[in-house]
Design a protein around this motif. Structure first.
Motif, mmCIF file in Angstrom:
data_model
loop_
_atom_site.group_PDB
_atom_site.id
_atom_site.type_symbol
_atom_site.label_atom_id
_atom_site.label_comp_id
_atom_site.label_asym_id
_atom_site.label_seq_id
_atom_site.Cartn_x
_atom_site.Cartn_y
_atom_site.Cartn_z
ATOM 1 N N ASN A 160 14.051 18.184 -5.825
ATOM 2 C CA ASN A 160 15.110 17.182 -5.703
ATOM 3 C C ASN A 160 15.588 16.728 -7.076
ATOM 4 O OD1 ASN A 160 14.962 17.102 -2.877
ATOM 5 N ND2 ASN A 160 13.288 15.599 -2.938
ATOM 6 N N GLU A 206 32.936 17.484 0.088
ATOM 7 C CA GLU A 206 32.733 16.654 1.276
ATOM 8 C C GLU A 206 33.295 17.311 2.531
ATOM 9 O OE1 GLU A 206 33.304 12.345 0.513
ATOM 10 O OE2 GLU A 206 33.936 12.967 -1.490
ATOM 11 N N ILE A 217 23.827 10.232 -4.827
ATOM 12 C CA ILE A 217 23.703 11.579 -4.288
ATOM 13 C C ILE A 217 22.574 12.293 -5.028
ATOM 14 C CG2 ILE A 217 26.100 11.785 -3.559
ATOM 15 C CD1 ILE A 217 26.576 13.478 -6.095
ATOM 16 N N LYS A 222 19.007 25.561 -2.987
ATOM 17 C CA LYS A 222 18.503 26.021 -1.689
ATOM 18 C C LYS A 222 18.205 27.517 -1.694
ATOM 19 C CE LYS A 222 18.463 22.308 0.859
ATOM 20 N NZ LYS A 222 17.223 21.844 1.497
ATOM 21 N N GLY A 228 23.279 22.631 -3.572
ATOM 22 C CA GLY A 228 23.903 21.673 -2.673
ATOM 23 C C GLY A 228 23.808 20.261 -3.213
ATOM 24 N N TYR A 230 23.719 16.354 -1.800
ATOM 25 C CA TYR A 230 23.391 15.659 -0.565
ATOM 26 C C TYR A 230 23.432 14.163 -0.806
ATOM 27 C CZ TYR A 230 21.556 20.196 0.828
ATOM 28 O OH TYR A 230 21.431 21.532 1.123
ATOM 29 N N GLN A 231 23.578 13.445 0.291
ATOM 30 C CA GLN A 231 23.418 12.015 0.168
ATOM 31 C C GLN A 231 22.276 11.541 1.062
ATOM 32 O OE1 GLN A 231 26.753 9.427 1.056
ATOM 33 N NE2 GLN A 231 26.346 8.382 -0.864
ATOM 34 N N ASN A 232 22.393 11.811 2.321
ATOM 35 C CA ASN A 232 21.223 11.576 3.163
ATOM 36 C C ASN A 232 21.180 12.669 4.209
ATOM 37 O OD1 ASN A 232 22.444 10.948 5.632
ATOM 38 N ND2 ASN A 232 22.494 8.768 5.257
ATOM 39 N N SER A 234 20.326 16.264 6.120
ATOM 40 C CA SER A 234 20.334 17.674 5.780
ATOM 41 C C SER A 234 21.734 18.246 5.628
ATOM 42 C CB SER A 234 19.580 18.449 6.870
ATOM 43 O OG SER A 234 20.154 18.162 8.116
ATOM 44 N N PRO A 236 24.932 18.869 3.691
ATOM 45 C CA PRO A 236 25.365 18.713 2.301
ATOM 46 C C PRO A 236 26.768 18.111 2.195
ATOM 47 C CG PRO A 236 25.474 21.013 2.971
ATOM 48 C CD PRO A 236 24.865 20.278 4.114
#
Ligand SMILES: *[C@@H]1O[C@H](CO)[C@@H](O)[C@H](O)[C@H]1NC(C)=O
Ligand SMILES: *[C@@H]1O[C@H](CO)[C@@H](O)[C@H](O)[C@H]1NC(C)=O
Ligand SMILES: *[C@@H]1O[C@H](CO)[C@@H](O)[C@H](O)[C@H]1NC(C)=O
Ligand SMILES: *[C@@H]1O[C@H](CO)[C@@H](O)[C@H](O)[C@H]1NC(C)=O
Ligand SMILES: *[C@@H]1O[C@H](CO)[C@@H](O)[C@H](O)[C@H]1NC(C)=O
Ligand SMILES: *[C@@H]1O[C@H](CO)[C@@H](O)[C@H](O)[C@H]1NC(C)=O
Ligand SMILES: *[C@@H]1O[C@H](CO)[C@@H](O)[C@H](O)[C@H]1NC(C)=O
Ligand SMILES: *[C@@H]1O[C@H](CO)[C@@H](O)[C@H](O)[C@H]1NC(C)=O
Ligand SMILES: *[C@@H]1O[C@H](CO)[C@@H](O)[C@H](O)[C@H]1NC(C)=O
Ligand SMILES: *[C@@H]1O[C@H](CO)[C@@H](O)[C@H](O)[C@H]1NC(C)=O
Ligand SMILES: *[C@@H]1O[C@H](CO)[C@@H](O)[C@H](O)[C@H]1NC(C)=O
Length: 484
Positions: A160, A206, A217, A222, A228, A230-232, A234, A236
């Motif tokens: 992460n 987005e 973010i 992957k 990718g 991400y914010q929350n 799975s 993206p």
């Protein structure tokens, strides 16, 4: 009394025994327990392994830096690529008083200087995961500290990457960071300008999920072959796909912030790393593709901003210019001027500008300001871009109404001011350089050959140096495009 002493001796015996045993560090162990102690072996020339992961793919050990210094590093064993190293502000010596201990914290120290680096934990074991994550854990397996939270220049699969982290190139100049809704590459061309000038920006598309304002973010590489954001959850908010996107590849992936300022993705074939992603695909779009005061022509190669200097000599301006901070101090005040037409900044869309009616006006603004190194002006739009850091490479364009004015210091004979790369950043081990350069550079060469481009200059004659060159200097900029 004697009984008490005996008891004490018995109690202490196992501890001192285990310490004595571990002072000759095992090279095949998979974890470090409390009481572990290791010292650098004088006969090891580059890397002294302390523990490996269960597959033997990764190893934690002492890495030799600058001949006599060391840092703690995790390397990919089959390729010797450095995946991570401890960010030490000051490097420990590769000699006797220096030791690595684990007493709950993993600590590098010596008896003279004290602690160089520590995880500041109260753990029970140190362990290297089969994904290269170095962890300090408690006996119940909870993680107190992990190297994944302190990336160096490399991100591996499923690590992460959050908005308070950065990947910093081993020469300390370039970094990758996340913004509110984008991923950016930054160049620190002078000291104290953290994070420096942004030169590449990838805004989240987005397409599948929108970014909620105010929440940070994060990015993850992957296994499917994409970087990718991400914010929350799975889904993206953005996907940057690699050449091998959705294709099964044999080995693991990694991305690295390279010393030429490019962010590159690779996968492992079992015997080599294959490049399958580059944030910046056109070499001239890199901020320093042809070295300081260089001029990059897409498809053609490098020249110098002034027509007199031969880019093949390796530099377009005296080296003093690379390390000068500005023209404000007495010894640096003398400069000459280069003017040229048909030049543009590779990242001008990301630069601030001022509107001016004429080139003359734009030029004067720079002339009168000792922190200004040069300007680039567009006669059609009236945009005046002011460069407040040493001139890097410009891009050659057909449009002659794009004009540049650049100051070249004449008063500096030797490097007086360090570009201020912290030791921690510049600590950059020879091996990082060698491998980074060999891999990165090899790919560039292949790319360039395909395009029929030749003649990107090397700036400082550093390609092919032995493993322990001083990497703290700014002289490592732009070596990747060098044409030999
Ligand atoms: C790790 O080791 C396994 C088994 O030895 C091997 O199949 C795999 O390719 C290795 N991965 C890397 C990244 O070297
Ligand atoms: C571990 O060693 C360091 C440095 O010698 C010391 O400051 C720290 O208190 C020790 N921690 C424990 C739990 O003994
Ligand atoms: C890595 O370790 C995990 C468990 O920690 C295991 O599930 C996985 O199969 C291992 N991967 C490889 C390639 O050995
Ligand atoms: C290393 O540490 C220094 C000082 O603590 C910090 O400024 C720098 O960002 C760190 N580098 C990385 C790659 O985290
Ligand atoms: C990354 O973050 C996700 C959720 O935010 C978490 O489930 C996962 O364990 C993290 N991975 C690592 C390697 O820390
Ligand atoms: C970085 O951000 C994460 C959440 O995004 C937070 O949990 C962590 O404590 C932060 N680390 C630092 C060093 O600020
Ligand atoms: C994720 O976003 C949704 C809104 O799209 C929100 O309702 C939810 O609470 C968020 N989850 C987390 C863990 O932040
Ligand atoms: C370099 O030469 C070209 C033509 O060969 C000319 O147009 C340009 O103005 C010259 N630039 C400088 C800085 O002398
Ligand atoms: C000089 O330029 C710097 C940026 O390059 C700017 O911040 C400063 O305000 C300028 N000073 C004057 C007097 O214009
Ligand atoms: C710049 O624009 C002005 C008018 O806007 C024109 O007179 C002048 O010739 C242009 N200069 C160049 C070098 O294109
Ligand atoms: C490496 O050594 C050179 C000279 O011996 C020194 O100038 C430089 O600062 C050292 N680099 C690091 C990262 O310690």
């Amino acid at each position: 009394m004697t009984q008490l002493l005996l008891l004490l001796l018995l109690l202490l015996a196992p501890i001192s025994l285990s310490m004595a045993e571990s002072s000759t560090p095992p090279t095949t162990g998979q974890e470090l327990l409390i009481g572990f102690k290791a010292t650098p072996n004088p006969s090891v020339s580059s890397f002294q392994s302390l523990i490996t992961d269960s597959n033997g793919n990764y190893s934690l050990g002492f890495l030799r830096v600058n001949e006599t210094r060391l840092t703690l590093a995790v390397v990919h064993v089959p390729s010797s690529e450095i995946i991570w190293h401890a960010n030490m502000t000051k490097l420990a010596r590769w000699s006797d008083p220096t030791q690595l201990i684990f007493n709950g914290s993993l600590i590098i120290s010596d008896s003279h200087s004290g602690v160089f680096w520590s995880t500041y934990t109260e753990g029970d074991r140190v362990w290297l995961s089969n994904t290269s994550n170095l962890q300090v854990q408690t006996s119940d397996g909870s993680v107190l500290w992990q190297s994944f939270d302190f990336p160096t220049d490399t991100l591996v699969e499923n690590q992460n990457f959050t908005s308070n982290m950065s990947l910093v190139s081993s020469n300390g100049i370039y970094s990758m960071r996340l913004g509110q809704d984008f991923m950016g590459l930054y160049a620190k061309f002078k000291s104290g300008s953290d994070p420096g000038q942004i030169y590449w920006k990838h805004k989240a598309l987005e397409a599948k999920a929108a970014i909620l304002p105010g929440q940070p973010i994060y990015a993850v590489l992957k296994s499917d072959g994409f970087l990718g954001m991400y914010q929350n959850g799975s889904v993206p908010v953005d996907v940057q796909s690699f050449n091998s996107y959705l294709q099964p590849v044999s080995g693991v992936r990694r991305v690295r912030m390279e010393t030429d300022g490019n962010l590159k993705g690779y996968f492992w074939t079992g015997s080599s790393w294959v490049l399958d992603y580059q944030a910046v695909s056109e070499p001239c779009d890199l901020p320093n593709s042809c070295g300081p005061y260089g001029l990059c022509e897409p498809g053609k190669g490098c020249a110098c901003l002034d027509n007199q200097t031969d880019p093949n000599t390796g530099r377009c301006a005296s080296p003093g210019n690379h390390n000068l901070v500005d023209f404000c101090t007495a010894y640096s005040i003398k400069y000459k001027v280069i003017r040229s037409n048909g030049v543009e900044l590779p990242y001008k869309q990301l630069m601030g500008y001022q509107r001016m009616h004429t080139f003359q006006q734009c030029e004067t603004a720079c002339q009168q300001n000792c922190t200004c190194w040069g300007v680039v002006y567009s006669n059609t739009s009236g945009f005046c871009y002011i460069l407040d850091y040493p001139i890097q490479s410009l891009m050659k364009v057909g449009d002659e109404s794009k004009m540049g004015y650049f100051k070249v210091s004449e008063g500096v004979g030797k490097r007086k001011i360090d570009v201020g790369l912290g030791v921690g950043m510049g600590l950059v081990c020879g091996s990082i350089l060698v491998f980074g350069v060999v891999v990165g550079y090899g790919w560039y060469r292949m790319r360039e050959r395909k395009r029929g481009v030749s003649g990107y200059v090397k700036e400082d004659g550093v390609v092919g140096v032995g493993p322990y060159k001083d990497l703290g200097a700014a002289s490592f900029r732009s070596i990747e495009l060098s044409g030999r």
